[in-house]
Scaffold this motif. Structure first.
Motif, mmCIF file in Angstrom:
data_model
loop_
_atom_site.group_PDB
_atom_site.id
_atom_site.type_symbol
_atom_site.label_atom_id
_atom_site.label_comp_id
_atom_site.label_asym_id
_atom_site.label_seq_id
_atom_site.Cartn_x
_atom_site.Cartn_y
_atom_site.Cartn_z
ATOM 1 N N LEU A 76 0.843 -1.265 -0.258
ATOM 2 C CA LEU A 76 0.185 -0.156 0.158
ATOM 3 C C LEU A 76 1.170 1.652 0.192
ATOM 4 O O LEU A 76 1.963 1.337 0.864
ATOM 5 N N ALA A 77 0.470 2.955 -1.239
ATOM 6 C CA ALA A 77 1.362 3.514 -1.099
ATOM 7 C C ALA A 77 0.797 4.292 -0.469
ATOM 8 O O ALA A 77 1.277 5.741 -0.200
ATOM 9 N N ALA A 78 -0.620 4.565 -0.140
ATOM 10 C CA ALA A 78 -1.326 5.631 1.525
ATOM 11 C C ALA A 78 -1.640 4.609 2.107
ATOM 12 O O ALA A 78 -2.061 4.076 2.338
ATOM 13 N N GLN A 79 -1.941 5.942 3.045
ATOM 14 C CA GLN A 79 -3.337 5.956 5.025
ATOM 15 C C GLN A 79 -4.786 5.228 4.182
ATOM 16 O O GLN A 79 -5.460 4.037 4.799
ATOM 17 N N PHE A 80 -5.133 6.392 3.175
ATOM 18 C CA PHE A 80 -6.361 6.373 3.129
ATOM 19 C C PHE A 80 -6.466 5.956 1.709
ATOM 20 O O PHE A 80 -6.191 6.131 0.906
ATOM 21 N N TYR A 81 -7.720 5.272 1.860
ATOM 22 C CA TYR A 81 -8.346 4.445 0.523
ATOM 23 C C TYR A 81 -10.150 4.267 0.502
ATOM 24 O O TYR A 81 -10.093 4.648 1.732
ATOM 25 N N TYR A 82 -10.153 4.630 -0.553
ATOM 26 C CA TYR A 82 -11.970 5.155 -0.801
ATOM 27 C C TYR A 82 -12.841 4.057 -1.827
ATOM 28 O O TYR A 82 -12.298 3.664 -2.951
ATOM 29 N N VAL A 83 -13.701 3.544 -0.780
ATOM 30 C CA VAL A 83 -15.152 2.156 -1.500
ATOM 31 C C VAL A 83 -15.934 2.827 -1.736
ATOM 32 O O VAL A 83 -16.524 3.794 -1.263
ATOM 33 N N TYR A 84 -16.626 2.420 -3.325
ATOM 34 C CA TYR A 84 -18.424 2.712 -3.547
ATOM 35 C C TYR A 84 -18.255 1.105 -4.086
ATOM 36 O O TYR A 84 -17.789 0.761 -4.756
ATOM 37 N N ALA A 85 -19.815 -0.007 -3.692
ATOM 38 C CA ALA A 85 -20.033 -0.925 -4.070
ATOM 39 C C ALA A 85 -21.690 -0.581 -4.503
ATOM 40 O O ALA A 85 -22.152 0.252 -3.110
ATOM 41 N N MET A 86 -21.745 -0.945 -5.022
ATOM 42 C CA MET A 86 -23.367 -1.602 -5.488
ATOM 43 C C MET A 86 -23.858 -2.929 -5.768
ATOM 44 O O MET A 86 -23.153 -3.601 -6.469
ATOM 45 N N ASP A 87 -25.013 -3.505 -5.214
ATOM 46 C CA ASP A 87 -25.214 -5.073 -6.123
ATOM 47 C C ASP A 87 -26.397 -4.700 -6.658
ATOM 48 O O ASP A 87 -27.711 -3.550 -7.159
ATOM 49 N N GLU A 88 -26.726 -5.806 -6.956
ATOM 50 C CA GLU A 88 -27.855 -6.291 -8.000
ATOM 51 C C GLU A 88 -29.264 -5.968 -7.602
ATOM 52 O O GLU A 88 -30.526 -5.867 -9.017
ATOM 53 N N ARG A 89 -28.900 -5.733 -6.306
ATOM 54 C CA ARG A 89 -30.745 -4.971 -6.283
ATOM 55 C C ARG A 89 -31.209 -3.920 -5.384
ATOM 56 O O ARG A 89 -32.021 -3.408 -5.223
ATOM 57 N N GLY A 90 -30.416 -2.879 -5.674
ATOM 58 C CA GLY A 90 -30.062 -1.462 -5.416
ATOM 59 C C GLY A 90 -29.351 -1.019 -4.352
ATOM 60 O O GLY A 90 -29.363 0.115 -3.180
ATOM 61 N N GLY A 91 -28.730 -2.384 -3.139
ATOM 62 C CA GLY A 91 -28.233 -1.938 -2.329
ATOM 63 C C GLY A 91 -26.984 -1.282 -2.091
ATOM 64 O O GLY A 91 -26.102 -1.631 -3.292
ATOM 65 N N GLU A 92 -26.215 -0.156 -1.714
ATOM 66 C CA GLU A 92 -25.170 0.493 -1.966
ATOM 67 C C GLU A 92 -24.035 0.835 -0.470
ATOM 68 O O GLU A 92 -24.923 0.286 0.843
ATOM 69 N N TRP A 93 -22.730 1.032 -0.801
ATOM 70 C CA TRP A 93 -22.432 0.931 0.565
ATOM 71 C C TRP A 93 -21.177 1.794 -0.424
ATOM 72 O O TRP A 93 -20.400 1.796 -1.554
ATOM 73 N N LYS A 94 -21.500 3.568 0.930
ATOM 74 C CA LYS A 94 -21.151 4.329 -0.405
ATOM 75 C C LYS A 94 -20.799 5.665 1.088
ATOM 76 O O LYS A 94 -21.338 5.007 2.173
ATOM 77 N N GLY A 95 -20.195 6.584 0.841
ATOM 78 C CA GLY A 95 -19.890 7.357 2.063
ATOM 79 C C GLY A 95 -19.848 8.885 1.785
ATOM 80 O O GLY A 95 -20.656 9.275 0.491
ATOM 81 N N LYS A 96 -19.636 9.858 1.864
ATOM 82 C CA LYS A 96 -19.099 10.934 1.888
ATOM 83 C C LYS A 96 -18.022 12.015 0.705
ATOM 84 O O LYS A 96 -17.754 13.141 1.077
ATOM 85 N N ALA A 97 -16.882 11.403 0.276
ATOM 86 C CA ALA A 97 -15.890 11.537 0.082
ATOM 87 C C ALA A 97 -16.224 11.018 -1.834
ATOM 88 O O ALA A 97 -16.469 10.228 -1.857
ATOM 89 N N PHE A 98 -16.428 12.251 -2.214
ATOM 90 C CA PHE A 98 -16.859 12.038 -3.839
ATOM 91 C C PHE A 98 -16.153 12.566 -4.596
ATOM 92 O O PHE A 98 -14.973 13.242 -4.605
ATOM 93 N N MET A 99 -16.130 11.412 -5.290
ATOM 94 C CA MET A 99 -15.518 11.218 -6.269
ATOM 95 C C MET A 99 -16.014 10.864 -7.565
ATOM 96 O O MET A 99 -16.602 11.356 -8.075
ATOM 97 N N CYS A 100 -15.231 10.909 -9.051
ATOM 98 C CA CYS A 100 -15.310 10.849 -10.618
ATOM 99 C C CYS A 100 -15.745 9.510 -9.944
ATOM 100 O O CYS A 100 -15.091 8.365 -10.477
ATOM 101 N N THR A 101 -17.259 8.950 -10.512
ATOM 102 C CA THR A 101 -17.587 7.667 -11.667
ATOM 103 C C THR A 101 -17.869 7.934 -12.597
ATOM 104 O O THR A 101 -18.478 9.338 -13.812
ATOM 105 N N ARG A 102 -18.179 6.768 -13.902
ATOM 106 C CA ARG A 102 -19.181 6.580 -14.735
ATOM 107 C C ARG A 102 -20.013 5.315 -15.145
ATOM 108 O O ARG A 102 -19.036 4.296 -14.638
#
Length: 148
Positions: A76-102
């Motif tokens: 690991l090169a950093a102390q902090f990493y950020y994850v976003y995940a979603m499942d097929e049923r509409g569930g999400e793992w999300k937070g308040k650190a905003f990043m760009c996606t598509r």
């Protein structure tokens, strides 16, 4: 072993939790950032991190139920990493650190002006791996699944 808990948002009738587990390795082994899908549905995952100068977000990794995937190889090169995940049923793992996606596969430099640059703005949750961690595994879990 270090164990942290994280409760994501509730999306409709599905409440999901993520347990973040840092692995302390005592024997020589690969040092990686991994994510395990410990749910009973497919999960799509995006990851974001900084090298100290610029931000990078990338995705999507699609993990079948009970599968693990290495998202970054090497120490690991950093102390902090950020994850976003979603499942097929509409569930999400999300937070308040905003990043760009598509919607399709991406690797995006920078986290500012997402909309102006033609990207979505997505809330990621933060993972603090500690100052000296060389590897880390994130465990995504569904609290409604039967105990194993």
């Amino acid at each position: 072993m270090v164990l942290f808990g994280f409760a994501p948002t509730m999306n409709r009738r599905l409440l999901l939790t993520a347990v973040l587990t840092g692995l302390a390795l005592t024997a020589p082994a690969r040092a990686d950032f991994r994510l395990c899908n410990n749910t009973n549905t497919r999960v799509s995952v995006a990851l974001a991190y900084t090298d100290g100068k610029s931000w990078l977000s990338e995705g999507w990794w699609n993990l079948r139920p009970t599968a693990c995937e290495t998202l970054l190889r090497g120490p690991l090169a950093a102390q902090f990493y950020y994850v976003y995940a979603m499942d097929e049923r509409g569930g999400e793992w999300k937070g308040k650190a905003f990043m760009c996606t598509r919607d399709r596969e991406f690797r995006i430099d920078g986290r500012e002006d997402c909309f102006a640059r033609g990207f979505d703005r997505t809330g990621f949750f933060e993972i603090d791996t500690g100052r000296d961690a060389k590897s880390w595994t994130v465990q995504l879990t569904d609290p409604n699944a039967p105990a194993q």
